[in-house]
Design an enzyme around this catalytic site. Structure first.
Site: not given
Length: 389
Positions: A209, A224, A246, A293, A333
């Site tokens: 967002r 990605f 990707d 990402d 992550c």
């Protein structure tokens, strides 16, 4: 109930609120101690620390579910825990029907993940303790939410560490086909039986967002891209054009289908390619915004140094493609990579790319993936927004 007694001096972390107990912290096991069985955990002085479940095969030998003297083997226990998880989400996230309902340790239920896609639930029973309580968990979910279907995405490698098979199972209802779910008003077709994780990555919802103030009128590169979450948000927020990359042809096809579902396909294109190869082959190309990402390059602490090299390389090459005055949105992550180290890697990448960058904002995971302050492993997602000169 089996009793675990901790070694003297090895209870500080648990007393501080961390739910894990490692095998080398246990002094004695009094009782059968079968994989998944309930255990009472006590300190060396005999003080009760809580109730959890045990797995002698795992490095994390026990995980606590409660600090009280109560049974963890009833639907009532899980019903109460789920009600608490939902109350938190109503306060933190509002009324959403696509979100993570249970985030393991963050909700006091280590080893359990529950994602909601409307009237379909996708769960992961990641440990022997949660797998042994699947009936109680399913009963509680059915009573609380009355879902059309509950799918267990038990095909993750983490289950092998627990001595469990990898498989996709139907716990309730009929096997659903693709489910349509909305994130920030954008529709996604979710394959709850065959997509990655539970079908869709929900932890970037609030970060996606944030693109609303960054991309209007510019060209965006989404690296990605998986199912196209970042790409579709960029297009919806006014990007002139979006390219998603990707390595998975299936993911590229899914992203393209999601773009068509929202009428955004005229401004989106998706490429099946290795991201590192794509970056090498497109040196000299410039984008106003690059979204990076990355997957978890660091799966365990022993891979830390190797993974850091991967993050350094991919961020350097991404920075080379950002137009002056543009932005890099870069994520990790890997919970083994802390924020300070990730920021240092970004600084090194900028130096190697000969670009000057300013940190606009540091962000984390969406609120439905709560962080337990006493358990740093729950604070895994880093999202940095950088202005590139």
């Amino acid at each position: 109930m089996t009793r675990l007694t901790l070694r003297r001096g090895h209870d500080r972390r648990v007393r501080g609120g961390h739910p894990w107990i490692f095998s080398n912290e246990i002094e004695t096991v009094d009782g059968p101690g079968e994989a998944g069985s309930a255990v009472e955990v006590v300190a060396a002085d005999g003080q009760r620390l809580g109730t959890g479940y045990y797995n002698p095969r795992s490095l994390i030998a026990a995980r606590l579910l409660t600090r009280r003297a109560e049974s963890i083997d009833t639907p009532a226990f899980f019903l109460t825990a789920l009600q608490q998880a939902m109350a938190y989400r109503r306060a933190a996230c509002g009324d959403l029907d696509t979100l993570r309902l249970v985030h393991g340790e963050g909700d006091g239920l280590p080893g359990l993940v529950v994602d909601r896609y409307g009237d379909v639930l996708s769960v992961q029973l990641l440990t022997a303790g949660m797998d042994a309580r699947r009936e109680a968990i399913t009963a509680a979910l059915r009573e609380l939410l009355a879902p059309r279907a509950i799918v267990a995405r038990n095909d993750t490698a983490m289950r092998e560490l627990e001595g469990l098979p990898r498989q996709v199972e139907l716990l309730h209802g009929e096997a659903p086909g693709p489910v349509t779910a909305a994130i920030n008003g954008i529709a996604f077709s979710v394959d709850v039986t065959g997509g990655q994780k539970t079908g869709l990555f929900l932890d970037q919802r609030e970060n996606c967002r944030r693109l609303g103030g960054l991309v209007r009128g510019g060209e965006v590169l989404d690296l990605f891209s998986y199912a196209g979450a970042w790409s579709l948000h960029a297009a919806a927020y006014g990007a002139a054009g979006v390219t998603g990359v990707d390595v998975s042809a299936a993911a590229v096809a899914q992203a393209a289908a999601n773009a068509r579902l929202n009428g955004l396909d005229p401004r989106c294109r998706f490429v099946a390619a290795d991201v590192f190869d794509f970056l090498r082959e497109h040196r000299g190309r410039r984008y106003h915004t690059v979204v990076l990402d990355s997957p978890a390059f660091i799966k365990s602490r022993k891979h830390l140094e190797e993974g850091k090299k991967g993050y350094l390389t991919v961020n350097r090459r991404a920075l080379e493609l950002v137009a002056p005055g543009g932005c890099l949105v870069t994520c990790s992550c890997s919970h083994h990579l802390d924020r300070a180290t990730f920021l240092t890697l970004i600084a090194q990448a900028a130096q190697q790319a000969r670009r000057s960058v300013k940190l606009v904002e540091m962000r984390g995971q969406a609120a439905d993936h709560p962080v337990l302050p006493a358990c740093p492993e729950t604070d895994y997602l880093k999202c940095f927004i950088l202005y590139v000169e």
